[in-house]
Design an enzyme around this catalytic site. Structure first.
Site, PDB file in Angstrom:
ATOM      1  N   ASP A 155       0.872  -1.168   0.000  1.00  0.00           N
ATOM      2  CA  ASP A 155       0.000   0.000   0.000  1.00  0.00           C
ATOM      3  C   ASP A 155       0.907   1.216   0.000  1.00  0.00           C
ATOM      4  O   ASP A 155       1.450   1.614   1.028  1.00  0.00           O
ATOM      5  CB  ASP A 155      -0.896  -0.046   1.249  1.00  0.00           C
ATOM      6  CG  ASP A 155      -1.706   1.243   1.436  1.00  0.00           C
ATOM      7  OD1 ASP A 155      -1.682   2.100   0.532  1.00  0.00           O
ATOM      8  OD2 ASP A 155      -2.361   1.362   2.494  1.00  0.00           O
ATOM      9  N   LYS A 209       2.828  11.324  -3.995  1.00  0.00           N
ATOM     10  CA  LYS A 209       1.686  10.623  -4.601  1.00  0.00           C
ATOM     11  C   LYS A 209       0.620  11.599  -5.107  1.00  0.00           C
ATOM     12  O   LYS A 209      -0.158  11.265  -5.998  1.00  0.00           O
ATOM     13  CB  LYS A 209       1.088   9.679  -3.557  1.00  0.00           C
ATOM     14  CG  LYS A 209       0.030   8.753  -4.079  1.00  0.00           C
ATOM     15  CD  LYS A 209      -0.393   7.791  -2.997  1.00  0.00           C
ATOM     16  CE  LYS A 209      -1.559   6.928  -3.403  1.00  0.00           C
ATOM     17  NZ  LYS A 209      -1.959   6.074  -2.271  1.00  0.00           N
ATOM     18  N   GLU A 237      -7.181   0.677  -4.075  1.00  0.00           N
ATOM     19  CA  GLU A 237      -7.131   0.542  -2.613  1.00  0.00           C
ATOM     20  C   GLU A 237      -8.449   0.056  -2.002  1.00  0.00           C
ATOM     21  O   GLU A 237      -8.445  -0.874  -1.193  1.00  0.00           O
ATOM     22  CB  GLU A 237      -6.693   1.881  -1.998  1.00  0.00           C
ATOM     23  CG  GLU A 237      -5.203   2.129  -2.255  1.00  0.00           C
ATOM     24  CD  GLU A 237      -4.782   3.590  -2.134  1.00  0.00           C
ATOM     25  OE1 GLU A 237      -5.565   4.414  -1.641  1.00  0.00           O
ATOM     26  OE2 GLU A 237      -3.652   3.895  -2.546  1.00  0.00           O
ATOM     27  N   ASP A 283     -12.895   5.725   1.784  1.00  0.00           N
ATOM     28  CA  ASP A 283     -11.433   5.721   1.934  1.00  0.00           C
ATOM     29  C   ASP A 283     -10.915   7.158   1.955  1.00  0.00           C
ATOM     30  O   ASP A 283     -10.858   7.823   0.923  1.00  0.00           O
ATOM     31  CB  ASP A 283     -10.830   4.937   0.757  1.00  0.00           C
ATOM     32  CG  ASP A 283      -9.301   4.874   0.814  1.00  0.00           C
ATOM     33  OD1 ASP A 283      -8.692   5.502   1.699  1.00  0.00           O
ATOM     34  OD2 ASP A 283      -8.724   4.181  -0.055  1.00  0.00           O
TER      35      ASP A 283
END
Ligand SMILES: Nc1ncnc2c1ncn2[C@@H]1O[C@H](COP(=O)(O)OP(=O)(O)OP(=O)(O)O)[C@@H](O)[C@H]1O
Ligand SMILES: [Mg+2]
Lengths: 220, 539
Positions: free
Chosen positions: B8, B70, B171, B196
């Site tokens: 992850d 990211k 994810e 999320d």
């Protein structure tokens, strides 16, 4: 240099643009006898056959669903989901990671078509439209039709008059339509520009104006 | 053959997990840490630090301590996100080839995926130490809303770290896999929503879980909404309060701002458990007479919640949108799963409960669940690569349709027997091409199952036009501004003819990673070009 305007809207009448896939061959199976389980080749053979027959398969056949008949509505939502899950277990390329290249490619081709089938069948209105196509002998829905289903409510109006929302813009729109019908693009452009000044945020008008400008540019 | 792991790769933290003796578990380092901060530092002596030791350097050497990449990876230099990020990130960025941003530190430049590769390498090393053998393959997770470019860049980071990227996995899908494995009974369907909210991104994903197949029904997200943004709100408060108390404006000092930002995160985290937090700053700078500047500030949860409410509300808007697109109501769902550290915020939980009219599940560890799911998927994928470990398929099934249509095979291949369920994911964003009228014409609709492909036919716009350019966009809405340009592809050598007479077939193929391959073909000459696209301007 390439003109960035050069990709044009698709021609609405295009039905099935894909080429038939080259057929896979069973004789490319691995010859390592230790690795060959007797069940596997049969499955691989079936995957290749389905890929080969893909353009003869309607969406329902691919997902192993019964077509609607007189008095019967055809599969319901739950049945369609279940059918797609079973289909995925049969053809998803993840399950063919150890298979020879041509079998993997064949599974991929079949899965992609199944994804398309599911896209159409799981949507109630697309599903009904597909049934009508099927009756007329068309096995596959055109990508244009699928793409516009979602954005259907935003489908472009056919005339400027339909596109405008205010009384202030309406006369210009009507005149633009008249000029377009008469084939005078320059006058139509002027009228559309005037209408756009009244409704600067109107996407549909802007699209029409751009379209007319492009057609003028293409002429000169 | 080496081990395969699940990683992850988060905005703030990276977690690595593996299936060991049939169970998936998160791997921790010697110090017992499971979270590797996604931070890379370039200290003056020329080395590279990654993880916890790199993060420590944020407070002392902000300009050479790279974090939150990211949020930028796979985005164009000119994109709104990169423009915005440059205003608050303390390290330098500059424009590189293909209009992509580069990180600049101590006179060296790095691709963003190279920075991520450092973090991935760290995860790989950690796993090798724990597992006692080489790790050469991984499933790497990305937010569901990542576009083609962001996925491709993440995959490139994996390869650069020496990993074979088995899959770029969403994810929330990974989370659902970790949650649902072994829960569903044969024949039954369970619908779950995964909320999320991590450090940098927000997604809501809707899934249908049955015992053999986990299918993503739809997903929607905001790739610029996360814990980092909440930190910025607190930074603003702290800065204003310091200015009020001391007349010193921290905005002029990159290093002080970075300290405020790491402290703001601590304040935010503390406020998840406490009603108020007092924070003291010493030695922020010095007054003209040499006295150090300091301040003590009390932050209350209530005031934080007032600041955060609009952002949390934005996430709820996305939930509403996701349900609408999937044509589902909240009554269609069972559990609501929480993923990401920011879901520990009480306000977030309250808003979720209000919207979904049920309390979310809080028994899963939001830090671990994504990596665990990725590990399960990695294990399943390598199993299928090794036939000796795979189990035989079920027997092939005769088909009803074969009887109806003699042109079709009379049976289907058997269903694969697998360790875990098969994941069927979707593409989060509509893919299309720009048309002559300046709009984006969809080719593959969002929420279409992947892998998939679609071919459309376009015609020339001008008389005698010898070439076409296909400009590929991803996004919702039809105007260009609502879409991200993924790249372009040109096909020349077309027959000279009147406009509209020459046709070109444009095919989009999305693989299971959500990465796009575009090809254009002239059916008259069978000439074709094909490419995975590059972001930004092409010359
Ligand atoms: N107890 C807490 N209360 C509030 N926020 C928290 C808490 N714990 C962690 N966070 C926040 O959660 C974020 C990190 O979450 P997580 O590790 O899930 O994100 P990530 O995986 O790095 O990011 P992403 O998934 O968006 O790429 C940070 O912004 C962190 O401040
Ligand atoms: Mg995360």
């Amino acid at each position: 240099m390439v003109d960035r305007r050069s990709s044009l809207p698709p021609r609405p009448s295009q039905a099935n643009p894909s080429q038939p896939r080259p057929a896979g061959r069973i004789n490319t199976m691995p010859l390592d006898l230790d690795a060959v389980d007797l069940v596997v080749p049969e499955d691989h053979h079936l995957v290749l056959s389905w890929a080969e027959a893909l353009d003869q398969a309607d969406y329902l056949a691919l997902l192993d669903l019964a077509p609607p008949r007189e008095g019967e509505p055809g599969p319901n939502d739950e049945e369609i989901i279940d059918a797609f899950h079973t289909f995925a277990e049969r053809f998803h390329p993840d399950s063919y990671a150890d298979a020879p290249h041509d079998v993997r490619e064949a599974a991929l081709a079949v899965f992609r078509r199944g994804a398309e089938a599911y896209r159409v069948l799981r949507d109630v209105s697309l599903r009904q439209r597909y049934y009508r196509l099927l009756e007329a002998g068309t096995l596959r829905m055109s990508p244009e039709e699928i793409a516009h289903a979602e954005k259907g409510e935003r489908k472009r109006p056919d005339t400027a008059r339909q596109a405008v929302k205010t009384a202030a813009a309406a006369p210009f729109a009507a005149e633009a339509d008249a000029q377009l019908a008469a084939g005078d693009l320059k006058k139509a452009r002027l009228q559309l520009q005037l209408a756009t000044m009244k409704e600067p945020d109107n996407e549909d008008l802007a699209a029409m104006l751009l379209d007319v400008e492009a057609r003028l540019a293409a002429r000169s | 053959m080496g081990h395969a792991v699940g990683i992850d790769l988060g905005t703030t933290n990276t977690v690595v997990a593996a299936v060991v003796d049939g169970t998936a578990r998160v791997l921790s380092d010697d110090a017992g840490d499971r979270l590797i901060p996604s931070v890379v530092a370039f200290p003056p002596n020329g080395g590279v630090l990654v993880g916890r030791r790199a993060r420590e350097r944020r407070r002392i050497d902000a300009q050479n301590t790279i974090h939150s990449v990211k949020r930028l990876i796979g985005r164009a230099w000119s994109s709104e996100e990169v423009v915005r990020a440059r205003t608050y990130l303390p390290f330098d960025l500059k424009e590189g080839a293909h209009g992509l941003p580069l990180v600049v530190s101590r006179g060296r430049t790095f691709d963003l995926h190279t920075i991520s590769a450092f973090v991935l390498q760290r995860a790989k090393k950690l796993a090798e130490k724990v597992l006692g053998g080489t790790v050469d393959a991984a499933v790497i997770t990305v937010p569901a809303s990542f576009n083609d470019r962001q996925r491709a860049a993440t995959k490139a980071a994996g390869s650069e770290a020496g990993l074979r990227v088995l899959r770029i996995l969403n994810e929330p899908t990974a989370a659902a896999l970790a949650y649902g494995l072994g829960r569903t009974s044969p024949g039954a369907h369970e619908r779950v929503a995964v909320y999320d909210l991590g450090g940098g991104t927000f997604d809501l994903t809707l899934l249908d879980l049955s015992s053999n197949v986990f299918e993503v029904l739809g997903t929607a997200g905001d790739s610029f909404l996360g814990g980092d943004d909440l930190d910025l709100l607190i930074v603003d408060e702290l800065r204003a309060e310091i200015l009020k108390q001391t007349r010193f404006d921290p905005r002029g000092d990159v290093q002080v701002m970075e300290r405020l930002s790491t402290d703001a995160e601590q304040v935010k985290i503390a406020l998840s458990d406490r009603e108020e937090v007092e924070i003291t700053f010493r030695d922020l700078a010095a007054f003209a007479d040499g006295h150090p500047i300091g301040a003590t500030i009390l932050v209350r949860r209530a005031s934080f919640e007032r600041l955060a409410a609009p952002l949390v509300e934005r996430s709820i808007e996305v939930c509403r949108e996701a349900l609408a697109v999937a044509k589902l109501g909240i009554g269609d769902f069972g559990d609501v799963l929480l993923v990401g550290g920011s879901t520990r915020i009480p306000l977030v939980r309250r808003k979720i409960e209000q919207f979904f009219q049920r309390p979310p599940r809080t028994d899963l560890d939001p830090d671990e669940v994504v990596a665990i799911g990725a590990a399960i998927q990695a294990d399943a994928l390598v199993r299928h690569e090794r036939p000796e470990h795979g189990e035989p398929r079920s027997e092939s099934a005769r088909t009803a349709s074969g009887r109806r249509n003699p042109a079709l095979p009379s049976a289907f291949p058997g269903r694969a027997q697998r360790a875990g369920p098969l994941l069927v994911d979707v593409t989060p964003l509509t893919l299309g091409v720009e048309t002559v009228s300046g709009f984006v014409e969809p080719v593959i609709e969002r929420n279409t199952a992947v892998p998939c492909s679609q071919t459309r036919i376009f015609t020339t716009a001008k008389d005698g036009q010898g070439a076409i350019t296909v400009r590929v966009f991803q996004g919702e809405g039809r105007s260009l501004g609502e879409n991200v340009l993924l790249g372009e592809l040109s096909l020349d050598g077309l027959r000279e003819a009147r406009r509209g007479e020459v046709q070109v077939e444009v095919t989009f193929a999305l693989d299971a990673d959500g990465i796009l391959q575009v090809s254009a073909r002239d059916p008259e000459t069978a000439r074709a070009v094909s490419a995975t696209l590059k972001v930004g301007r092409t010359s």
